[in-house]
Write an enzyme that holds these catalytic residues in place. Structure first.
Site, PDB file in Angstrom:
ATOM      1  N   GLU A  90      44.176  23.289  39.634  1.00 39.36           N
ATOM      2  CA  GLU A  90      44.365  23.999  38.288  1.00 39.36           C
ATOM      3  C   GLU A  90      45.157  24.864  38.199  1.00 39.36           C
ATOM      4  OE1 GLU A  90      40.655  25.551  36.694  1.00 39.36           O
ATOM      5  OE2 GLU A  90      39.465  23.699  36.784  1.00 39.36           O
ATOM      6  N   ASP A 227      27.985  34.189  44.832  1.00 38.63           N
ATOM      7  CA  ASP A 227      28.657  33.817  46.047  1.00 38.63           C
ATOM      8  C   ASP A 227      28.411  34.422  47.356  1.00 38.63           C
ATOM      9  OD1 ASP A 227      29.988  32.332  44.182  1.00 38.63           O
ATOM     10  OD2 ASP A 227      32.070  33.213  44.335  1.00 38.63           O
ATOM     11  N   ALA A 244      30.742  28.858  39.807  1.00 38.96           N
ATOM     12  CA  ALA A 244      30.177  29.743  38.457  1.00 38.96           C
ATOM     13  C   ALA A 244      28.766  29.421  38.016  1.00 38.96           C
ATOM     14  CB  ALA A 244      31.167  29.685  37.660  1.00 38.96           C
TER      15      ALA A 244
END
Length: 344
Positions: A90, A227, A244
């Site tokens: 990305e 996380d 996420a």
């Protein structure tokens, strides 16, 4: 610091007492023991990192427009992204689009064709966690847009404006005005602190091993989510990924569980609902695997956009973001290219 016996969290010159403590400190970038690379390769873990990368790219283009040295100009117009996962793909696609279209509008002395974005990854394909067909679609799209893929390359050295990569054919040196790091993550140091204070266990990555209700052994009032936690109470026994999707579901479940306990009611066990994975590669192109349904291209990008809009916390935010997206799609222009000073 955390004092589990007194149920106190200390930070700065303050101390807060708690009945329930939720630790969601996330992860940091891992340079695999080469922390000396950090000053030269900006990580991509948060908004501050994104702003730093954007500032570095635009500053390099400003300098490139002023320099008369052709070799130096080429270096300043080059970007190296280390790591071919979703963040790396990305980022490479976004920076490639930013550089080329910023040059067309705002930098009159530079040739957009001299821009270079190189994505380095040790694997044989990008997005290795996704289906091979989607990986191929993503890699093909990146190359079609002008991103160079250096697969099978392992970083040997990073210095100011220079990356040395070891490949099957030997060493290759890449010079770039901007170097970005998306190759690895490590748990927040708060996990180690919890282990020292509470005697809980951590995995090899420093993540706290939690119980089925996300508490740590011997301390049901302390929950670790996101996380920072290693949650292996799944059907296949594999820990949930540090992404996420799981983090949002963990946080919501723990909040409802604490509420249920305070009201003396039962709460159903946590079950992660895997809706799939997505990665946006560039304008109007994304790849997605939604529970076995694999799509790529403009339809994938549409699904990616709808998913992001759906998770926005407020209707006004959704409208604002959608308006900005439509503006960029229609004009290929960003609302601003502001160079902000570095903090501190």
């Amino acid at each position: 610091d955390i004092d589990p016996a007194a149920k106190v969290v200390a930070f700065g010159d303050q101390q807060l007492r708690y009945d329930h403590l939720i630790v969601a400190a996330g992860a940091t970038s891992s340079y695999f023991g080469h922390d000396d690379w950090r000053p030269h390769a900006t990580p991509m873990k948060g908004l501050a990192d994104a702003m730093a990368i954007r500032r570095q790219v635009l500053s390099a283009l400003e300098e490139a427009e002023r320099t008369a040295d052709a070799k130096r100009r080429q270096c300043l117009q080059s970007v190296v992204v280390v790591g071919g996962g979703p963040s790396g793909c990305e980022l490479a696609g976004s920076l490639n689009d930013l550089m080329r279209h910023a040059l067309e509008r705002d930098f009159k002395q530079l040739d957009p064709n001299q821009c270079s974005v190189t994505l380095v990854d040790p694997g044989d394909r990008v997005l290795r966690a996704m289906d091979p067909a989607l990986s191929k679609a993503a890699g093909d799209r990146l190359m079609h847009n002008g991103v160079e893929l250096l697969l099978g390359g392992r970083v040997k050295e990073i210095s100011d404006g220079r990356v040395v990569v070891t490949t099957a054919s030997g060493e290759q040196t890449l010079e770039a005005g901007t170097i970005c790091w998306t190759a690895g993550v490590a748990a927040s140091p708060l996990g180690k602190l919890l282990a020292e204070r509470c005697g809980c266990s951590t995995d090899r990555g420093g993540r706290v091993i939690v119980e089925p209700d996300f508490s740590i052994a011997g301390h049901p009032e302390i929950r670790v989510v996101g996380d920072l936690c290693s949650y292996s109470h799944t059907a296949d026994g594999k820990p949930l990924p540090g992404m996420a999707g799981p983090a949002v579901q963990m946080g919501g479940w723990v909040a409802h569980d604490i509420l249920a306990r305070s009201q003396g009611t039962e709460h159903k066990p946590f079950v992660f609902a895997d809706f799939g994975s997505m990665a946006v590669i560039g304008p109007l192109f994304a790849v997605a695997n939604l529970r076995g349904i694999k799509v790529s291209g403009a339809f994938g990008w549409l699904l990616w956009g709808l998913a992001h809009l759906a998770f926005m916390p407020d209707t006004e935010n959704r409208i604002t973001l959608l308006t900005k997206w439509l503006w960029v799609i229609a004009t290929r222009q960003r609302s601003a290219l502001v160079l902000t000073p570095e903090a501190g």
